[in-house]
Scaffold this motif. Structure first.
Motif, PDB file in Angstrom:
ATOM      1  N   ASP A 503       0.990  -1.317  -0.130  1.00 19.49           N
ATOM      2  CA  ASP A 503       0.083  -0.014  -0.131  1.00 19.49           C
ATOM      3  C   ASP A 503       0.826   1.298   0.097  1.00 19.49           C
ATOM      4  O   ASP A 503       0.617   2.305  -0.606  1.00 19.49           O
ATOM      5  N   VAL A 504       1.989   1.131   0.741  1.00 16.89           N
ATOM      6  CA  VAL A 504       2.706   2.259   0.856  1.00 16.89           C
ATOM      7  C   VAL A 504       3.411   2.379  -0.578  1.00 16.89           C
ATOM      8  O   VAL A 504       3.466   3.787  -1.053  1.00 16.89           O
ATOM      9  N   VAL A 505       4.079   1.534  -1.215  1.00 16.21           N
ATOM     10  CA  VAL A 505       4.526   1.733  -2.201  1.00 16.21           C
ATOM     11  C   VAL A 505       3.550   2.315  -3.399  1.00 16.21           C
ATOM     12  O   VAL A 505       3.975   3.238  -4.413  1.00 16.21           O
ATOM     13  N   ARG A 506       2.414   1.910  -3.458  1.00 14.70           N
ATOM     14  CA  ARG A 506       1.214   2.393  -4.478  1.00 14.70           C
ATOM     15  C   ARG A 506       0.984   3.776  -4.168  1.00 14.70           C
ATOM     16  O   ARG A 506       0.817   4.476  -5.046  1.00 14.70           O
ATOM     17  N   VAL A 507       0.774   4.081  -2.908  1.00 15.34           N
ATOM     18  CA  VAL A 507       0.271   5.537  -2.850  1.00 15.34           C
ATOM     19  C   VAL A 507       1.350   6.632  -2.918  1.00 15.34           C
ATOM     20  O   VAL A 507       0.942   7.803  -3.155  1.00 15.34           O
ATOM     21  N   ALA A 508       2.687   6.059  -2.558  1.00 14.06           N
ATOM     22  CA  ALA A 508       3.898   6.851  -2.748  1.00 14.06           C
ATOM     23  C   ALA A 508       3.996   7.406  -4.182  1.00 14.06           C
ATOM     24  O   ALA A 508       4.356   8.368  -4.654  1.00 14.06           O
ATOM     25  N   ALA A 509       3.481   6.509  -5.219  1.00 21.79           N
ATOM     26  CA  ALA A 509       3.613   6.725  -6.635  1.00 21.79           C
ATOM     27  C   ALA A 509       2.487   7.312  -7.082  1.00 21.79           C
ATOM     28  O   ALA A 509       2.551   7.810  -8.380  1.00 21.79           O
ATOM     29  N   ASP A 510       1.376   7.587  -6.391  1.00 16.90           N
ATOM     30  CA  ASP A 510       0.118   7.959  -6.781  1.00 16.90           C
ATOM     31  C   ASP A 510       0.188   9.650  -6.860  1.00 16.90           C
ATOM     32  O   ASP A 510       0.019  10.315  -5.742  1.00 16.90           O
ATOM     33  N   PRO A 511       0.242  10.376  -7.841  1.00 14.98           N
ATOM     34  CA  PRO A 511       0.442  11.904  -7.897  1.00 14.98           C
ATOM     35  C   PRO A 511      -0.987  12.413  -7.264  1.00 14.98           C
ATOM     36  O   PRO A 511      -0.894  13.574  -6.899  1.00 14.98           O
ATOM     37  N   GLY A 512      -2.063  11.823  -7.278  1.00 10.24           N
ATOM     38  CA  GLY A 512      -3.204  12.330  -6.540  1.00 10.24           C
ATOM     39  C   GLY A 512      -3.259  11.978  -5.087  1.00 10.24           C
ATOM     40  O   GLY A 512      -3.998  12.686  -4.228  1.00 10.24           O
ATOM     41  N   ARG A 513      -2.175  11.461  -4.289  1.00  9.06           N
ATOM     42  CA  ARG A 513      -2.030  11.399  -2.979  1.00  9.06           C
ATOM     43  C   ARG A 513      -0.945  11.934  -2.796  1.00  9.06           C
ATOM     44  O   ARG A 513       0.161  12.119  -3.278  1.00  9.06           O
ATOM     45  N   LEU A 514      -0.917  12.463  -1.176  1.00  9.54           N
ATOM     46  CA  LEU A 514       0.023  12.996  -0.749  1.00  9.54           C
ATOM     47  C   LEU A 514       0.521  12.081   0.713  1.00  9.54           C
ATOM     48  O   LEU A 514      -0.173  11.837   1.668  1.00  9.54           O
ATOM     49  N   LEU A 515       1.799  11.495   0.526  1.00 11.58           N
ATOM     50  CA  LEU A 515       2.359  10.827   1.881  1.00 11.58           C
ATOM     51  C   LEU A 515       3.432  11.224   2.281  1.00 11.58           C
ATOM     52  O   LEU A 515       4.283  11.528   1.590  1.00 11.58           O
ATOM     53  N   LEU A 516       3.424  11.665   3.515  1.00 12.64           N
ATOM     54  CA  LEU A 516       4.676  12.228   4.189  1.00 12.64           C
ATOM     55  C   LEU A 516       5.163  11.438   5.342  1.00 12.64           C
ATOM     56  O   LEU A 516       4.285  10.606   6.191  1.00 12.64           O
ATOM     57  N   ALA A 517       6.558  11.346   5.483  1.00 15.98           N
ATOM     58  CA  ALA A 517       7.038  10.775   6.553  1.00 15.98           C
ATOM     59  C   ALA A 517       7.484  11.651   7.623  1.00 15.98           C
ATOM     60  O   ALA A 517       8.120  12.710   7.219  1.00 15.98           O
ATOM     61  N   ALA A 518       7.364  11.667   8.747  1.00 17.59           N
ATOM     62  CA  ALA A 518       7.835  12.509   9.946  1.00 17.59           C
ATOM     63  C   ALA A 518       8.813  11.980  10.675  1.00 17.59           C
ATOM     64  O   ALA A 518       8.753  11.023  11.323  1.00 17.59           O
ATOM     65  N   ARG A 519      10.093  12.428  10.855  1.00 18.01           N
ATOM     66  CA  ARG A 519      11.278  12.198  11.326  1.00 18.01           C
ATOM     67  C   ARG A 519      11.518  12.987  12.499  1.00 18.01           C
ATOM     68  O   ARG A 519      11.634  14.372  12.571  1.00 18.01           O
ATOM     69  N   THR A 520      11.581  12.595  13.719  1.00 20.03           N
ATOM     70  CA  THR A 520      11.895  13.648  14.975  1.00 20.03           C
ATOM     71  C   THR A 520      13.364  13.312  15.440  1.00 20.03           C
ATOM     72  O   THR A 520      13.886  12.078  15.529  1.00 20.03           O
ATOM     73  N   ALA A 521      13.669  14.195  16.385  1.00 17.78           N
ATOM     74  CA  ALA A 521      14.862  14.101  17.158  1.00 17.78           C
ATOM     75  C   ALA A 521      14.665  15.228  18.384  1.00 17.78           C
ATOM     76  O   ALA A 521      13.886  16.104  18.255  1.00 17.78           O
ATOM     77  N   ASP A 522      15.705  15.093  19.418  1.00 17.06           N
ATOM     78  CA  ASP A 522      15.851  15.911  20.255  1.00 17.06           C
ATOM     79  C   ASP A 522      17.326  16.166  20.847  1.00 17.06           C
ATOM     80  O   ASP A 522      18.071  15.520  20.346  1.00 17.06           O
ATOM     81  N   ARG A 523      17.623  16.546  21.947  1.00 15.27           N
ATOM     82  CA  ARG A 523      18.911  16.862  22.404  1.00 15.27           C
ATOM     83  C   ARG A 523      19.621  15.443  22.647  1.00 15.27           C
ATOM     84  O   ARG A 523      20.644  15.200  22.911  1.00 15.27           O
ATOM     85  N   PHE A 524      18.513  14.582  22.944  1.00 18.90           N
ATOM     86  CA  PHE A 524      19.141  13.069  23.326  1.00 18.90           C
ATOM     87  C   PHE A 524      19.293  12.029  22.332  1.00 18.90           C
ATOM     88  O   PHE A 524      19.782  10.832  22.434  1.00 18.90           O
ATOM     89  N   GLY A 525      19.149  12.611  21.042  1.00 23.08           N
ATOM     90  CA  GLY A 525      19.155  11.857  19.885  1.00 23.08           C
ATOM     91  C   GLY A 525      17.867  11.781  19.034  1.00 23.08           C
ATOM     92  O   GLY A 525      16.913  12.372  19.212  1.00 23.08           O
ATOM     93  N   GLY A 526      18.383  10.853  17.891  1.00 26.67           N
ATOM     94  CA  GLY A 526      17.186  11.002  16.921  1.00 26.67           C
ATOM     95  C   GLY A 526      15.985   9.760  17.326  1.00 26.67           C
ATOM     96  O   GLY A 526      16.581   8.727  17.778  1.00 26.67           O
ATOM     97  N   ASN A 527      14.858  10.068  17.017  1.00 29.63           N
ATOM     98  CA  ASN A 527      13.869   8.914  17.171  1.00 29.63           C
ATOM     99  C   ASN A 527      13.444   8.056  16.053  1.00 29.63           C
ATOM    100  O   ASN A 527      12.745   7.290  15.907  1.00 29.63           O
ATOM    101  N   GLY A 528      14.058   8.500  14.727  1.00 26.28           N
ATOM    102  CA  GLY A 528      13.824   7.938  13.626  1.00 26.28           C
ATOM    103  C   GLY A 528      12.419   8.417  13.010  1.00 26.28           C
ATOM    104  O   GLY A 528      11.750   9.317  13.293  1.00 26.28           O
ATOM    105  N   LEU A 529      11.818   7.588  12.045  1.00 28.58           N
ATOM    106  CA  LEU A 529      10.806   7.987  11.243  1.00 28.58           C
ATOM    107  C   LEU A 529       9.470   7.379  12.644  1.00 28.58           C
ATOM    108  O   LEU A 529       9.300   6.277  12.824  1.00 28.58           O
TER     109      LEU A 529
END
Length: 642
Positions: A503-529
């Motif tokens: 599903d992720v592969v399909r919607v990521a390639a669909d120009p009519g959809r918006l798929l966003l990944a949020a990556r977070t971090a703070d002073r103690f290090g990265g949290n990843g996606l």
């Protein structure tokens, strides 16, 4: 007398199910089903085939009535097809799914018509939207293609043709859900028809290469899982009953199908966000041989003796799980100082204090330990697995109201590994880099907790935390992690929807959809996606299909920053309206007010979902303490956000 009493106790859950079925009360009391079946599954001496017997009783329940009375139960639709008799897997699968709070609706295809069932839009599965499609293959899948008198070369040619057929099916597959295949067992009576050993050896090579080809499909296709039957056969049970195989076409026997149904239920559990995250371990006679409080640290062992080596092997298996992202914690009736000293210094131990996200050692009830672990780690108690050798401690946890899974260990440490892994509580569709770093993430959580204590207020804590949010389309290597996030996230999953990797592969390639990944971090290090947004562009309207955010980063202003950025981006790119919905689930109540808090206005209700609208006349400012990066920041005030 004692034996009879024990047998009666083991039969009690099945007797209760029979009573509910006979009284026509299965729908009313369906919330009792999962605990009853869990009790059966936890008992090593449970009656053989209990899941099949339970599934036969549960088939009497009206599915719609169950869902109407118990909205917290998750429905799962399974289509089943195969080379020979496929329907025999339905009853054990129904029982195994029910044990995990899943209500199955199963549609069985035509006998021997697996290729047509999976490729014909007008076939047996017409109009069925399946979460899982189970295709049961057996030795006759290949041997149906060989001549009456055959040799290894004939089998090699037939196996190659069948493999190409399956690979083509996978390539062309466009339907929803996950396709589940299995490797093909080679019955002894096939190989023994060849009287010379070189021919038997060549047949073995051909057969293993065919199965390896199938297994590779499971490593390449995002929506295909191939279950290897060899480990199930090695654990016990013949391939089939020769009489039923001959007269009824049941080429896969009941015991093997029972084991396969259990594996499929583990997969369904992962697909529906029920993968467990933390293993809570007792110590005495669980992690090491001996009782620390009575015998002292010098007398406990996890190496050097026969029993000690068995405990060492158990620790090694636990380390293997931890290396793949399973969090570890301790729950022990012992003096805390003695436990910590032993974990730090005992020469036998393969697990040390730093391997555990939490250590609870005192004389309080263990249910309290588990509740404290869940709270400290920010996970639900249904994300815990508790392993203990004491029946009394297991019973206390099981009847405490906690939703933790319970692993029944006993005084035979050689069986600890098998019992821990029997139910695949930590099975997941893929292991990601974020999984491997999970223990480090939770250690950083301890540092954040210390900062929170030192801060004068929550606002001061957030300012000192140095939160960053990077928001952009996911990279190809992030697709698996994003899918996993949607499957595991429950508290901040605004519609309950989950995505498979395909599903992720399909919607990521669909120009009519918006798929966003949020990556977070703070002073103690990265949290990843740790977050994701899925939206659909409909002219001047942007429809938010769902938003996910890991519970690890909640209450830091990230959810507000994420949605404020999406709203600003929508306005900046010419949209006039953003529509959204919140669909209540058993676990997402805390996120109910997130849309109103950001200026969305209620638009009523549809099919149980609360509808919201934002006209973008003014967009909310992101929290000042969150630094936002990525291509979507164009619509934000760039004096504060870059």
């Amino acid at each position: 007398m004692a034996v009879a009493q024990h047998a009666a106790t083991r039969a009690e859950p099945l007797r209760r199910l029979r009573e509910l079925a006979a009284e026509g009360r299965l729908e009313e009391a369906y919330d009792e089903v999962a605990p009853l079946l869990a009790e059966l599954a936890d008992d090593p001496a449970a009656p053989p085939g209990w899941a099949r017997k339970a599934g036969r009783l549960l088939a009497r329940a009206d599915r719609d009535a169950v869902l109407a009375r118990h909205p917290g139960i998750t429905p799962v639709t399974v289509t089943v097809t195969g080379q020979s008799t496929a329907a025999d897997v339905v009853e054990p699968l129904t029982g195994e799914l029910a044990r995990h709070g899943l209500l199955s609706h199963t549609v069985v295809g035509d006998h021997g018509a697996w290729l047509r069932d999976l490729t014909d839009p007008g076939g047996a599965f017409r109009g069925v939207t399946a979460d899982l499609t189970l295709c049961l293959l057996d030795d006759s899948t290949v041997f149906a293609e060989v001549p009456a008198v055959w040799g290894p070369g004939d089998v090699e040619q037939a196996a190659g043709e069948v493999a190409e057929r399956i690979e083509g099916l996978v390539r062309r597959r466009t339907g929803p859900g996950t396709l589940v295949l299995n490797t093909l067992p080679l019955p002894r009576e096939r190989a023994q028809q060849l009287v010379d050993h070189p021919s038997r050896a060549r047949l073995g090579v051909v057969w293993r290469e065919f199965n390896a080809r199938l297994l590779r499909l499971g490593t390449r296709a995002a929506d295909v899982v191939v279950i290897d039957l060899d480990p199930l056969l090695a654990a016990g049970g013949p391939v089939n009953d020769p009489r039923l195989a001959q007269y009824a076409g049941a080429r896969l026997g009941a015991e093997l199908l029972d084991a396969l149904a259990r594996e499929v239920a583990h997969l369904a559990r992962a697909l529906t966000g029920r993968t467990r995250k933390c293993l809570v371990l007792d110590l005495d006679h669980t992690l090491w041989d001996g009782v620390l409080g009575d015998d002292g640290p010098d007398a406990i062992a996890a190496a050097g003796t026969l029993r000690g080596e068995a405990f060492g092997a158990f620790q090694q298996a636990v380390r293997q799980l931890a290396a793949q992202g399973v969090l570890l914690a301790v729950s022990s009736k012992n003096d805390r100082a003695a436990v910590l000293r032993t974990l730090r210094t005992h020469p036998d131990l393969r697990l040390r204090e730093d391997d555990f996200a939490a250590v609870h050692a005192d004389w309080e009830p263990k249910s309290g330990h588990l509740a404290a672990v869940a709270e400290a780690l920010g996970i639900g108690d249904d994300a815990l697995v508790f392993a203990d050798d004491s029946p009394a401690e297991r019973a206390e946890v099981r009847h405490s109201g906690l939703r933790a899974a319970v692993v029944p260990l006993d005084d035979e440490p050689a069986l600890h590994v098998r019992r821990l892994l029997a139910d695949g509580w930590f099975d997941t569709l893929a292991v990601t880099d974020e999984d491997r770093a999970r223990t480090a993430h939770y250690r950083a959580a301890g540092a954040r907790a210390a900062l929170r204590v030192e801060a004068g207020s929550h606002e001061e804590f957030l300012r000192g935390l140095g939160v960053t949010l990077d928001l952009s389309a996911p990279e190809a290597h992030e697709h698996e992690r994003l899918a996993q996030l949607t499957q595991r996230t429950n508290q901040f999953n605004l519609t309950g929807v989950r995505l498979a990797p395909a599903d992720v592969v399909r919607v990521a390639a669909d120009p009519g959809r918006l798929l966003l990944a949020a990556r977070t971090a703070d002073r103690f290090g990265g949290n990843g996606l740790t977050g994701a947004v899925l939206a659909t562009r409909e002219g001047r309207t942007l429809r938010l299909d769902n938003v996910w955010l890991s519970c690890r980063v909640l209450a830091r202003g990230i959810e507000q920053a994420l949605l404020a950025t999406v709203l600003a981006h929508a306005r900046h790119t010419g949209h006039h309206t953003v529509l959204a919905e919140f669909r209540p689930t058993a676990k997402n109540a805390r996120a109910r007010e997130v849309y109103p808090s950001l200026g969305f206005t209620p638009e009523g209700e549809r099919d149980g979902a609360l509808l919201f609208r934002h006209d973008l006349l003014g967009t909310p400012a992101p929290p000042e303490h969150v630094r936002i990066t990525g291509p979507l920041t164009s619509g934000l005030d760039r004096r504060k956000h870059t």
